[in-house]
Scaffold this motif. Structure first.
Motif, short mmCIF file in Angstrom:
data_model
loop_
_atom_site.label_atom_id
_atom_site.label_comp_id
_atom_site.label_asym_id
_atom_site.label_seq_id
_atom_site.Cartn_x
_atom_site.Cartn_y
_atom_site.Cartn_z
N THR A 38 0.83 -1.22 0.00
CA THR A 38 0.00 0.00 0.00
C THR A 38 0.86 1.26 0.00
O THR A 38 0.47 2.28 -0.58
CB THR A 38 -0.95 0.03 1.21
OG1 THR A 38 -0.19 -0.18 2.41
CG2 THR A 38 -2.01 -1.05 1.09
N TYR A 80 -0.34 -6.09 -18.03
CA TYR A 80 -1.70 -6.26 -17.53
C TYR A 80 -2.68 -5.61 -18.49
O TYR A 80 -2.32 -4.76 -19.30
CB TYR A 80 -1.85 -5.72 -16.10
CG TYR A 80 -1.87 -4.21 -15.94
CD1 TYR A 80 -3.07 -3.52 -15.79
CD2 TYR A 80 -0.69 -3.48 -15.90
CE1 TYR A 80 -3.09 -2.15 -15.63
CE2 TYR A 80 -0.70 -2.11 -15.74
CZ TYR A 80 -1.91 -1.44 -15.61
OH TYR A 80 -1.92 -0.08 -15.45
N LYS A 111 5.42 -15.19 -9.12
CA LYS A 111 4.03 -15.36 -8.69
C LYS A 111 3.59 -14.24 -7.74
O LYS A 111 2.47 -13.74 -7.83
CB LYS A 111 3.88 -16.72 -8.01
CG LYS A 111 2.49 -17.09 -7.64
CD LYS A 111 2.46 -18.50 -7.04
CE LYS A 111 1.08 -18.86 -6.54
NZ LYS A 111 1.04 -20.19 -5.96
N GLU A 112 4.47 -13.83 -6.83
CA GLU A 112 4.12 -12.78 -5.88
C GLU A 112 3.86 -11.45 -6.57
O GLU A 112 2.91 -10.73 -6.22
CB GLU A 112 5.21 -12.61 -4.82
CG GLU A 112 5.23 -13.71 -3.80
CD GLU A 112 6.36 -13.57 -2.79
OE1 GLU A 112 6.20 -14.12 -1.69
OE2 GLU A 112 7.39 -12.92 -3.08
N GLY A 115 0.52 -11.71 -8.42
CA GLY A 115 -0.59 -11.73 -7.46
C GLY A 115 -0.85 -10.37 -6.85
O GLY A 115 -2.01 -9.97 -6.66
N ALA A 116 0.22 -9.64 -6.53
CA ALA A 116 0.06 -8.30 -5.93
C ALA A 116 -0.61 -7.35 -6.91
O ALA A 116 -1.47 -6.54 -6.52
CB ALA A 116 1.41 -7.75 -5.50
N MET A 118 -2.56 -8.23 -9.46
CA MET A 118 -3.94 -8.71 -9.65
C MET A 118 -4.82 -8.26 -8.48
O MET A 118 -5.92 -7.77 -8.69
CB MET A 118 -3.94 -10.23 -9.78
CG MET A 118 -5.24 -10.81 -10.24
SD MET A 118 -5.52 -10.37 -11.99
CE MET A 118 -6.74 -11.58 -12.41
N GLN A 119 -4.32 -8.39 -7.28
CA GLN A 119 -5.08 -8.02 -6.09
C GLN A 119 -5.31 -6.50 -6.02
O GLN A 119 -6.39 -6.05 -5.66
CB GLN A 119 -4.34 -8.48 -4.84
CG GLN A 119 -5.00 -8.09 -3.54
CD GLN A 119 -4.14 -8.46 -2.34
OE1 GLN A 119 -3.06 -9.00 -2.45
NE2 GLN A 119 -4.65 -8.15 -1.17
N SER A 120 -4.30 -5.73 -6.37
CA SER A 120 -4.39 -4.27 -6.23
C SER A 120 -5.24 -3.60 -7.30
O SER A 120 -5.89 -2.60 -7.04
CB SER A 120 -2.98 -3.67 -6.27
OG SER A 120 -2.20 -4.19 -5.23
N THR A 122 -7.30 -5.43 -9.75
CA THR A 122 -8.36 -6.29 -10.30
C THR A 122 -8.51 -6.08 -11.81
O THR A 122 -9.60 -5.77 -12.30
CB THR A 122 -9.71 -6.11 -9.57
OG1 THR A 122 -10.12 -4.75 -9.64
CG2 THR A 122 -9.64 -6.57 -8.14
N LEU A 155 -2.21 -14.78 -15.20
CA LEU A 155 -3.49 -14.80 -14.50
C LEU A 155 -4.58 -14.15 -15.34
O LEU A 155 -4.30 -13.23 -16.13
CB LEU A 155 -3.38 -14.06 -13.16
CG LEU A 155 -2.28 -14.54 -12.20
CD1 LEU A 155 -2.18 -13.59 -11.01
CD2 LEU A 155 -2.55 -15.96 -11.75
#
Length: 176
Positions: A38, A80, A111-112, A115-116, A118-120, A122, A155
Protein backbone atom coordinates in the motif's frame (compact mmCIF):
# COMPACT_ATOMS: atom_id res chain seq x y z
CA UNK A 1 32.58 -16.51 13.23
CA UNK A 2 32.00 -16.93 9.47
CA UNK A 3 35.37 -15.36 8.73
CA UNK A 4 37.06 -17.79 11.08
CA UNK A 5 35.19 -20.74 9.54
CA UNK A 6 36.62 -19.99 6.10
CA UNK A 7 40.13 -19.63 7.53
CA UNK A 8 40.42 -15.85 7.77
CA UNK A 9 41.67 -13.77 10.65
CA UNK A 10 38.80 -11.45 11.64
CA UNK A 11 41.36 -9.12 13.17
CA UNK A 12 43.07 -8.59 9.79
CA UNK A 13 43.21 -4.96 8.70
CA UNK A 14 40.84 -5.37 5.75
CA UNK A 15 38.38 -7.47 7.73
CA UNK A 16 37.92 -5.44 10.91
CA UNK A 17 34.70 -3.77 9.77
CA UNK A 18 33.56 -6.55 7.42
CA UNK A 19 30.96 -8.01 9.84
CA UNK A 20 29.33 -4.60 10.23
CA UNK A 21 29.43 -3.89 6.47
CA UNK A 22 28.02 -7.34 5.73
CA UNK A 23 25.16 -6.86 8.21
CA UNK A 24 24.29 -3.48 6.65
CA UNK A 25 24.44 -4.96 3.15
CA UNK A 26 22.19 -7.85 4.13
CA UNK A 27 19.65 -5.47 5.65
CA UNK A 28 19.68 -3.42 2.45
CA UNK A 29 19.34 -6.49 0.21
CA UNK A 30 16.35 -7.71 2.23
CA UNK A 31 14.61 -4.38 2.84
CA UNK A 32 11.55 -5.68 1.00
CA UNK A 33 10.33 -7.19 4.25
CA UNK A 34 9.97 -3.66 5.67
CA UNK A 35 7.96 -2.25 2.76
CA UNK A 36 4.18 -2.46 2.39
CA UNK A 37 2.44 -2.78 -0.95
CA UNK A 38 0.00 0.00 0.00
CA UNK A 39 2.92 2.36 0.63
CA UNK A 40 4.33 1.63 -2.82
CA UNK A 41 1.02 2.12 -4.60
CA UNK A 42 0.35 5.27 -2.54
CA UNK A 43 -3.00 5.99 -4.22
CA UNK A 44 -1.45 5.97 -7.72
CA UNK A 45 -4.52 4.17 -9.09
CA UNK A 46 -6.48 6.00 -11.74
CA UNK A 47 -9.81 5.38 -13.46
CA UNK A 48 -9.18 5.19 -17.17
CA UNK A 49 -11.16 3.74 -20.07
CA UNK A 50 -8.18 1.80 -21.39
CA UNK A 51 -8.67 -1.90 -22.04
CA UNK A 52 -5.56 -2.80 -24.02
CA UNK A 53 -2.36 -4.39 -22.79
CA UNK A 54 0.03 -2.24 -20.74
CA UNK A 55 3.61 -3.51 -20.48
CA UNK A 56 6.68 -2.49 -18.54
CA UNK A 57 9.58 -4.64 -19.68
CA UNK A 58 13.24 -5.16 -18.88
CA UNK A 59 12.93 -4.30 -15.20
CA UNK A 60 16.30 -5.13 -13.66
CA UNK A 61 15.98 -7.49 -10.72
CA UNK A 62 18.54 -8.39 -8.06
CA UNK A 63 17.59 -10.90 -5.42
CA UNK A 64 19.12 -13.40 -3.00
CA UNK A 65 18.43 -17.09 -3.39
CA UNK A 66 16.88 -18.28 -0.14
CA UNK A 67 18.68 -21.62 -0.41
CA UNK A 68 22.25 -20.31 -0.64
CA UNK A 69 22.06 -16.55 0.04
CA UNK A 70 23.77 -16.05 -3.31
CA UNK A 71 22.43 -13.49 -5.82
CA UNK A 72 20.34 -14.12 -8.88
CA UNK A 73 19.84 -11.32 -11.36
CA UNK A 74 17.76 -10.75 -14.42
CA UNK A 75 14.96 -8.93 -16.14
CA UNK A 76 11.29 -8.96 -15.33
CA UNK A 77 8.53 -8.13 -17.81
CA UNK A 78 5.11 -7.16 -16.45
CA UNK A 79 1.92 -6.80 -18.44
CA UNK A 80 -1.70 -6.26 -17.53
CA UNK A 81 -5.01 -5.51 -19.19
CA UNK A 82 -6.96 -3.01 -17.09
CA UNK A 83 -10.58 -3.13 -16.04
CA UNK A 84 -11.04 0.66 -15.78
CA UNK A 85 -8.16 1.13 -13.29
CA UNK A 86 -4.55 1.75 -14.24
CA UNK A 87 -1.53 2.19 -11.99
CA UNK A 88 1.29 4.71 -12.26
CA UNK A 89 3.90 3.08 -14.47
CA UNK A 90 6.74 3.49 -11.97
CA UNK A 91 4.79 1.48 -9.43
CA UNK A 92 5.24 -1.78 -11.36
CA UNK A 93 9.06 -1.81 -11.04
CA UNK A 94 8.69 -0.73 -7.40
CA UNK A 95 6.42 -3.70 -6.71
CA UNK A 96 8.93 -6.02 -8.40
CA UNK A 97 11.72 -4.47 -6.33
CA UNK A 98 9.84 -4.91 -3.06
CA UNK A 99 9.42 -8.65 -3.59
CA UNK A 100 12.93 -9.12 -5.01
CA UNK A 101 14.42 -7.53 -1.87
CA UNK A 102 13.44 -10.58 0.15
CA UNK A 103 15.05 -14.00 0.33
CA UNK A 104 13.50 -15.58 -2.73
CA UNK A 105 13.20 -18.27 -5.30
CA UNK A 106 12.48 -17.08 -8.81
CA UNK A 107 9.28 -19.07 -9.13
CA UNK A 108 7.75 -17.45 -6.04
CA UNK A 109 9.01 -13.99 -6.96
CA UNK A 110 7.25 -14.18 -10.33
CA UNK A 111 4.03 -15.36 -8.69
CA UNK A 112 4.12 -12.78 -5.88
CA UNK A 113 4.50 -9.85 -8.27
CA UNK A 114 1.65 -11.08 -10.47
CA UNK A 115 -0.59 -11.73 -7.46
CA UNK A 116 0.06 -8.30 -5.93
CA UNK A 117 -0.85 -6.55 -9.18
CA UNK A 118 -3.94 -8.71 -9.65
CA UNK A 119 -5.08 -8.02 -6.09
CA UNK A 120 -4.39 -4.27 -6.23
CA UNK A 121 -5.87 -3.48 -9.66
CA UNK A 122 -8.36 -6.29 -10.30
CA UNK A 123 -7.48 -6.13 -13.99
CA UNK A 124 -8.73 -8.46 -16.71
CA UNK A 125 -5.39 -10.22 -16.48
CA UNK A 126 -1.75 -10.00 -15.40
CA UNK A 127 1.36 -11.70 -16.68
CA UNK A 128 4.88 -11.63 -15.26
CA UNK A 129 7.84 -13.23 -16.98
CA UNK A 130 11.30 -13.30 -15.46
CA UNK A 131 14.57 -14.26 -17.13
CA UNK A 132 17.44 -14.72 -14.68
CA UNK A 133 20.93 -16.02 -14.11
CA UNK A 134 21.56 -17.70 -10.79
CA UNK A 135 25.02 -17.44 -9.27
CA UNK A 136 24.25 -20.51 -7.16
CA UNK A 137 24.26 -22.46 -10.44
CA UNK A 138 27.25 -20.64 -11.92
CA UNK A 139 29.62 -20.39 -8.93
CA UNK A 140 28.84 -23.67 -7.21
CA UNK A 141 26.89 -26.86 -7.80
CA UNK A 142 26.49 -27.52 -11.53
CA UNK A 143 28.79 -24.54 -12.41
CA UNK A 144 27.05 -23.64 -15.68
CA UNK A 145 27.62 -19.96 -16.34
CA UNK A 146 25.56 -19.51 -19.50
CA UNK A 147 22.24 -20.77 -18.21
CA UNK A 148 19.08 -18.69 -18.00
CA UNK A 149 15.98 -19.57 -16.04
CA UNK A 150 12.63 -18.31 -17.31
CA UNK A 151 9.51 -18.27 -15.15
CA UNK A 152 6.02 -17.10 -15.98
CA UNK A 153 2.87 -16.41 -14.02
CA UNK A 154 -0.21 -15.71 -16.16
CA UNK A 155 -3.49 -14.80 -14.50
CA UNK A 156 -6.93 -13.98 -15.86
CA UNK A 157 -7.06 -13.16 -19.57
CA UNK A 158 -3.36 -14.01 -19.95
CA UNK A 159 -4.20 -17.66 -19.38
CA UNK A 160 -5.54 -17.62 -22.95
CA UNK A 161 -2.69 -18.70 -25.29
CA UNK A 162 -3.42 -15.94 -27.85
CA UNK A 163 -3.14 -13.15 -25.27
CA UNK A 164 -0.08 -14.70 -23.58
CA UNK A 165 1.66 -15.17 -26.96
CA UNK A 166 1.00 -11.53 -27.89
CA UNK A 167 2.66 -10.44 -24.65
CA UNK A 168 5.63 -12.75 -25.17
CA UNK A 169 6.08 -11.47 -28.69
CA UNK A 170 5.95 -7.83 -27.55
CA UNK A 171 8.56 -8.34 -24.81
CA UNK A 172 10.78 -10.46 -27.06
CA UNK A 173 10.72 -13.70 -25.06
CA UNK A 174 10.18 -15.73 -28.24
CA UNK A 175 13.43 -14.47 -29.74
CA UNK A 176 15.96 -17.00 -30.98
Amino acid sequence: MLLQCVGEDPDGEGLLTTPSRYAKALLFLTEGYQIKLTDIINNALFHEEHHEMIIVKDIEIYSLCEHHLIPFTGKMHIGYIPSDIIIGLSKLPRIAEMFSRRLQIQERLTKEVAGAIMQSLTPQGVVVIMESSHLCMAMRGVQKTGTTTITCCALGSFEEPKVRNEFMSLVGVNRT
